[in-house]
Design a protein around this motif. Sequence first.
Motif, PDB file in Angstrom:
ATOM      1  N   ALA A  96      50.794  44.501  30.950  1.00 22.23           N
ATOM      2  CA  ALA A  96      49.393  44.937  30.848  1.00 22.23           C
ATOM      3  C   ALA A  96      49.324  46.069  29.841  1.00 22.23           C
ATOM      4  CB  ALA A  96      48.878  45.434  32.201  1.00 22.23           C
ATOM      5  N   PHE A  97      48.178  46.219  29.219  1.00 28.83           N
ATOM      6  CA  PHE A  97      47.988  47.350  28.301  1.00 28.83           C
ATOM      7  C   PHE A  97      46.502  47.610  28.087  1.00 28.83           C
ATOM      8  CE2 PHE A  97      47.604  49.742  24.442  1.00 28.83           C
ATOM      9  CZ  PHE A  97      48.691  50.610  24.488  1.00 28.83           C
ATOM     10  N   ALA A  98      46.165  48.902  28.083  1.00 26.80           N
ATOM     11  CA  ALA A  98      44.838  49.345  27.635  1.00 26.80           C
ATOM     12  C   ALA A  98      45.044  50.671  26.924  1.00 26.80           C
ATOM     13  CB  ALA A  98      43.896  49.521  28.820  1.00 26.80           C
ATOM     14  N   TYR A 107      33.404  53.934  32.644  1.00 26.84           N
ATOM     15  CA  TYR A 107      33.637  52.555  32.161  1.00 26.84           C
ATOM     16  C   TYR A 107      32.559  52.164  31.150  1.00 26.84           C
ATOM     17  CZ  TYR A 107      33.903  47.445  32.188  1.00 26.84           C
ATOM     18  OH  TYR A 107      33.992  46.135  31.805  1.00 26.84           O
ATOM     19  N   ALA A 108      31.365  52.701  31.361  1.00 26.90           N
ATOM     20  CA  ALA A 108      30.241  52.380  30.470  1.00 26.90           C
ATOM     21  C   ALA A 108      30.525  52.774  29.017  1.00 26.90           C
ATOM     22  CB  ALA A 108      28.967  53.065  30.966  1.00 26.90           C
ATOM     23  N   TYR A 115      37.966  47.001  25.037  1.00 27.61           N
ATOM     24  CA  TYR A 115      37.751  45.953  26.052  1.00 27.61           C
ATOM     25  C   TYR A 115      38.556  44.709  25.686  1.00 27.61           C
ATOM     26  CZ  TYR A 115      35.264  42.707  29.124  1.00 27.61           C
ATOM     27  OH  TYR A 115      34.959  41.783  30.080  1.00 27.61           O
ATOM     28  N   LEU A 116      38.427  44.311  24.415  1.00 27.88           N
ATOM     29  CA  LEU A 116      39.100  43.082  23.977  1.00 27.88           C
ATOM     30  C   LEU A 116      40.620  43.232  23.988  1.00 27.88           C
ATOM     31  CD1 LEU A 116      36.651  41.992  21.128  1.00 27.88           C
ATOM     32  CD2 LEU A 116      36.914  40.969  23.394  1.00 27.88           C
ATOM     33  N   LEU A 117      41.093  44.422  23.630  1.00 27.89           N
ATOM     34  CA  LEU A 117      42.539  44.668  23.644  1.00 27.89           C
ATOM     35  C   LEU A 117      43.100  44.527  25.063  1.00 27.89           C
ATOM     36  CD1 LEU A 117      45.095  45.711  22.046  1.00 27.89           C
ATOM     37  CD2 LEU A 117      44.482  47.977  22.915  1.00 27.89           C
ATOM     38  N   ALA A 164      39.896  43.672  33.212  1.00 30.37           N
ATOM     39  CA  ALA A 164      40.985  42.791  32.752  1.00 30.37           C
ATOM     40  C   ALA A 164      41.690  42.132  33.949  1.00 30.37           C
ATOM     41  CB  ALA A 164      41.986  43.587  31.911  1.00 30.37           C
ATOM     42  N   LYS A 165      41.906  42.899  35.015  1.00 29.04           N
ATOM     43  CA  LYS A 165      42.587  42.325  36.191  1.00 29.04           C
ATOM     44  C   LYS A 165      41.681  41.330  36.927  1.00 29.04           C
ATOM     45  CE  LYS A 165      46.624  44.482  36.058  1.00 29.04           C
ATOM     46  NZ  LYS A 165      47.812  43.766  35.530  1.00 29.04           N
ATOM     47  N   ALA A 166      40.368  41.561  36.896  1.00 27.59           N
ATOM     48  CA  ALA A 166      39.447  40.584  37.501  1.00 27.59           C
ATOM     49  C   ALA A 166      39.563  39.255  36.750  1.00 27.59           C
ATOM     50  CB  ALA A 166      38.015  41.120  37.472  1.00 27.59           C
ATOM     51  N   ALA A 167      39.650  39.340  35.421  1.00 26.05           N
ATOM     52  CA  ALA A 167      39.819  38.121  34.608  1.00 26.05           C
ATOM     53  C   ALA A 167      41.182  37.483  34.888  1.00 26.05           C
ATOM     54  CB  ALA A 167      39.686  38.462  33.126  1.00 26.05           C
ATOM     55  N   LEU A 168      42.183  38.319  35.075  1.00 18.46           N
ATOM     56  CA  LEU A 168      43.533  37.799  35.371  1.00 18.46           C
ATOM     57  C   LEU A 168      43.529  37.041  36.697  1.00 18.46           C
ATOM     58  CD1 LEU A 168      46.633  37.983  34.472  1.00 18.46           C
ATOM     59  CD2 LEU A 168      46.791  39.853  36.129  1.00 18.46           C
ATOM     60  N   GLU A 169      42.885  37.614  37.707  1.00 18.88           N
ATOM     61  CA  GLU A 169      42.875  36.958  39.031  1.00 18.88           C
ATOM     62  C   GLU A 169      42.080  35.654  38.995  1.00 18.88           C
ATOM     63  OE1 GLU A 169      41.911  39.745  42.182  1.00 18.88           O
ATOM     64  OE2 GLU A 169      43.468  41.137  41.512  1.00 18.88           O
TER      65      GLU A 169
END
Length: 257
Positions: A96-98, A107-108, A115-117, A164-169
Amino acid sequence: MTSLLSGKNIVVMGVANNRSIAWGITQSLHNAGANLIFTYRQERSKQKLNKLLDKHGIEPRMVVPCDAEDDQSIEQAFQKIGEEAGIIHGLVHSIAFANAEELQGEYADTSRDGYLLAQNISAYSLVAVTREARKYMTEGGSIVTQTYIGAERVVPNYNVMGAAKAALEASVRYLAEDVGKDDIRVNAVSAGPLRTLSAKGIAGFNDKVSAVEEKAPLRRQVDQDQVGDVNLFLLSELARGVTGEVLHVDAGFHTVA
Ligand code: NDP
Ligand code: KAL
């Protein structure tokens, strides 16, 4: 547990040092008799990995470079692994990386690039890696990725990584449907906070550990071994009926209000 994975070729992605979750997983898999293949991104990680393997008397089957941000690098890595190992039985995705500046404040304020990274390295990489590894998982197999409760709830500072983790799950569930046809399972382990290189220097880490010790049913933190053993379970035949699942290894923290 010695024979759970004997003769199985398992690819482990994401050992940076001895504190890495992937290193805890490595030890569990080694004790279960697996043949281990490693991928790394930075030269420094490769050196640390080689030293660790040496120190623990673990003979790797292969150590291959792989940048999870780069499709060509992923393709080449798995081609090499497939050619030399023949069959892949299991895969551990622990990457993972941000950008550190996006892991604080609101977050806003997340930038489009940031975000894309985070999505690219932390979520899309599982899609690309599954696609390549699948080609060599000709006897069925098991893929396990690492996630965090910040996917499900608002955890201060986790911010762009939460998305990113929501997308991963979600990807775990969709990928499980696709590759289930080939008897390949895809699951995620959602670990409690562990003091790794990624967590270093990021605001609020200590608060997360204290919250677990205070609130979790088991009233203690989890360690690398516990996370390693649940990855082992999901990679083994014991979990042959489990796919598309997110399994929490967090001393029960996610269950309490
Ligand atoms: P580490 O810092 O030890 O590992 C992170 C790994 O990600 C490093 O090996 C790094 O490799 C790799 N990585 C980053 N970008 C890339 C890339 N583009 N290509 C290939 N590899 C890359 O931290 P953890 O062990 O904590 O993290 C592993 C996983 O566990 C992550 O998915 C994390 O989100 C998850 N997790 C961690 C928790 C924790 O409390 N620590 C809790 C729950 C989940 P390199 O250094 O070579 O670039
Ligand atoms: C709420 C928590 C506190 C920490 C907040 C955010 C943690 C985000 C994880 C993310 C993967 C960290 C980074 O990307 C760090 C990066 O910007 C700088 N570090 C590096 O480049 C090092 C050298 C390399 C090895 O790191 C990577 N990733 O390549 C969350 C805590 C309580 C739990 C954690 C740490 C969860 C998680 O997902 O890691």
